[in-house]
Scaffold this active site. Structure first.
Site, PDB file in Angstrom:
ATOM      1  N   CYS A 152     -78.692  56.970 -13.276  1.00 51.00           N
ATOM      2  CA  CYS A 152     -77.330  56.464 -13.160  1.00 51.00           C
ATOM      3  C   CYS A 152     -76.347  57.180 -14.065  1.00 51.00           C
ATOM      4  O   CYS A 152     -75.302  57.642 -13.623  1.00 51.00           O
ATOM      5  CB  CYS A 152     -77.303  54.961 -13.453  1.00 51.00           C
ATOM      6  SG  CYS A 152     -75.645  54.280 -13.686  1.00 51.00           S
ATOM      7  N   CYS A 212     -85.398  50.914 -18.630  1.00 45.09           N
ATOM      8  CA  CYS A 212     -84.296  50.002 -18.310  1.00 45.09           C
ATOM      9  C   CYS A 212     -84.843  48.670 -17.811  1.00 45.09           C
ATOM     10  O   CYS A 212     -84.367  47.602 -18.213  1.00 45.09           O
ATOM     11  CB  CYS A 212     -83.374  50.622 -17.272  1.00 45.09           C
ATOM     12  SG  CYS A 212     -81.990  49.538 -16.785  1.00 45.09           S
TER      13      CYS A 212
END
EC number: 2.8.1.14
Length: 417
Positions: free
Chosen positions: A222, A101
């Site tokens: 997440c 990410c």
């Protein structure tokens, strides 16, 4: 002059990025806050609470009196991070989506948006990390031309920016930044690099940022949220039933829904067994998960691995490694684990063999080996090959004692191969 400097700060809706923006404001910079939406909460019943995080980020901008922008990288995140996450698990590996990410989203998509669309002189995040540049040196990078063409001008001096560990060693996040590009790092400021978490919370409390101070710190991945990892993966991957097999005597101890659901080192929950067993190997061909009966079983320990082509923060391997083909340093393959002394052996294709001074527990394919020299994070490589476990080596020694005529030149893993 500093009042004219424009810094675009990534805001997550948490306390760290909020205080980062506050500190930049205090330094007299023109600050813009940007919230990135990377996961479609409509698909997941709001597991990540993205909407609430966005509201909190917007409120931070209101309190600090700075502009607020929201951008969506849902498509990019799916293609570059989440799809890789699923593909790696399907291959039986253990991926780290946080590292990807940062590489593909925060320090690529967001970075280019901040520079190209918002006209940022620099970008900032709430990561606990440092670089070798002072703020003013970061701003000067805007006017430092990147070398053109395939070959650099041999008279041109463009010293690489170093990624350094944070002052708060417990919170240090260089592990997650180990795949960030040199170009992005040159234009990045980490306002929290010299601070402790407790001091960051104190700053937030003294500056009316109570709404982010009261939030629980996000842990884990997440897009999974509070859900069970196995249940989550089986929403996307087909079950592949197999057996739990004892590595000591090949006894079948139970069944599972897929060998790819397990990571080396984790406890295997085997129905009907009261004592704990731990995953030590996986057989993708048979679909078996091999387990051992103790948390410190020698089958859990290895001292040798090979990575893919290493991403060096400086863009090239350290000079000592290039010169000698070997170099002593440290590495870790999990965030916050103690650094492990090791020796790197550089291969012609840019991959490295990593030989740990002492065998470490729970090495798994797909994890990132992140390398350090002193306080500097050198970069990282994905683990694609593992050496034999201490248990396998011990069994080999025992067989040699029984059959001394056996050849000692049998093929196997070796740093020179």
């Amino acid at each position: 002059m500093s009042a004219l400097r424009h810094v675009v700060c990534a805001l997550s809706g948490g306390v760290d990025s909020a205080v980062a923006a506050l500190l930049l404001r205090r330094r007299g910079y023109q600050v813009t806050g940007v919230f990135m939406k990377n996961w479609d909460s409509l698909d997941e019943q709001g597991v990540c609470a993205a909407d609430k995080d966005c509201e909190d980020a917007y409120k931070v901008c209101q309190i600090l009196d700075i502009p607020f922008h929201q951008v969506s990288y849902v498509k990019e995140y799916w293609n570059d991070v989440f799809s890789d996450f699923l593909n790696e698990y399907e291959k039986g590996r253990t991926p780290n989506p946080d590292i990807n990410c940062n590489k593909h989203i925060k320090f690529s998509c967001f970075y280019h948006y901040a520079v190209d669309n918002l006209g940022a002189d620099a970008v900032a995040t709430g990561h606990y990390a440092r670089t070798s540049l002072e703020d003013e040196e970061v701003f000067e990078q805007k006017h430092t031309k990147k070398p053109d063409g395939l070959f650099r001008n041999r008279f041109e001096v463009r010293n690489p920016v170093k990624l350094l560990q944070a002052a708060d060693s417990f919170k240090d996040q260089t592990f997650f930044l180990s795949q960030v590009s040199q170009d992005a790092l040159r234009r990045t400021i980490f306002p929290l690099g010299e601070l402790t978490k407790d001091f960051v919370k104190k700053i937030a409390a003294e500056n009316s940022l109570h709404h982010v101070l009261q939030k629980r710190e996000s842990m884990g991945i997440c897009f999974i949220g509070k859900r069970n990892l196995e249940h989550f993966l089986l929403q996307y991957l087909q079950p592949r039933p197999g057996k739990f097999v004892s590595i000591e005597d090949n006894t079948v101890l139970g069944t599972h829904k897929g060998w790819f659901l397990y990571t080396l080192g984790q406890r295997a929950k085997i129905s009907g067994l009261r004592e704990p067993w731990y995953v030590v190997e996986k057989d993708g061909t048979k679909g078996d998960v091999l387990v051992a009966p103790r948390v410190d079983h020698p089958a859990l320990y290895r001292d040798l691995l090979r990575t893919n082509r290493v991403h060096w923060i400086a863009e090239e391997p350290p000079a000592a490694l290039v010169r000698d083909k070997m170099m002593e340093c440290h590495f870790r393959f999990r965030h916050q684990m103690a650094l492990v002394p090791c020796v790197l052996t550089l291969n012609q294709d840019g991959t490295v063999w990593v030989t740990a001074v002492k065998a470490v527990r729970g090495l798994a394919l797909g994890q990132f080996a992140v390398f350090y020299k002193g306080e500097e994070c050198l970069g990282s490589g994905k683990i694609l090959r593992l050496g034999p476990s201490a248990y396998t080596l011990q069994k080999g020694k025992n067989r040699t004692r029984v059959a001394p005529e056996a050849s000692s030149d049998s093929p196997g893993l070796h740093p020179t191969s």
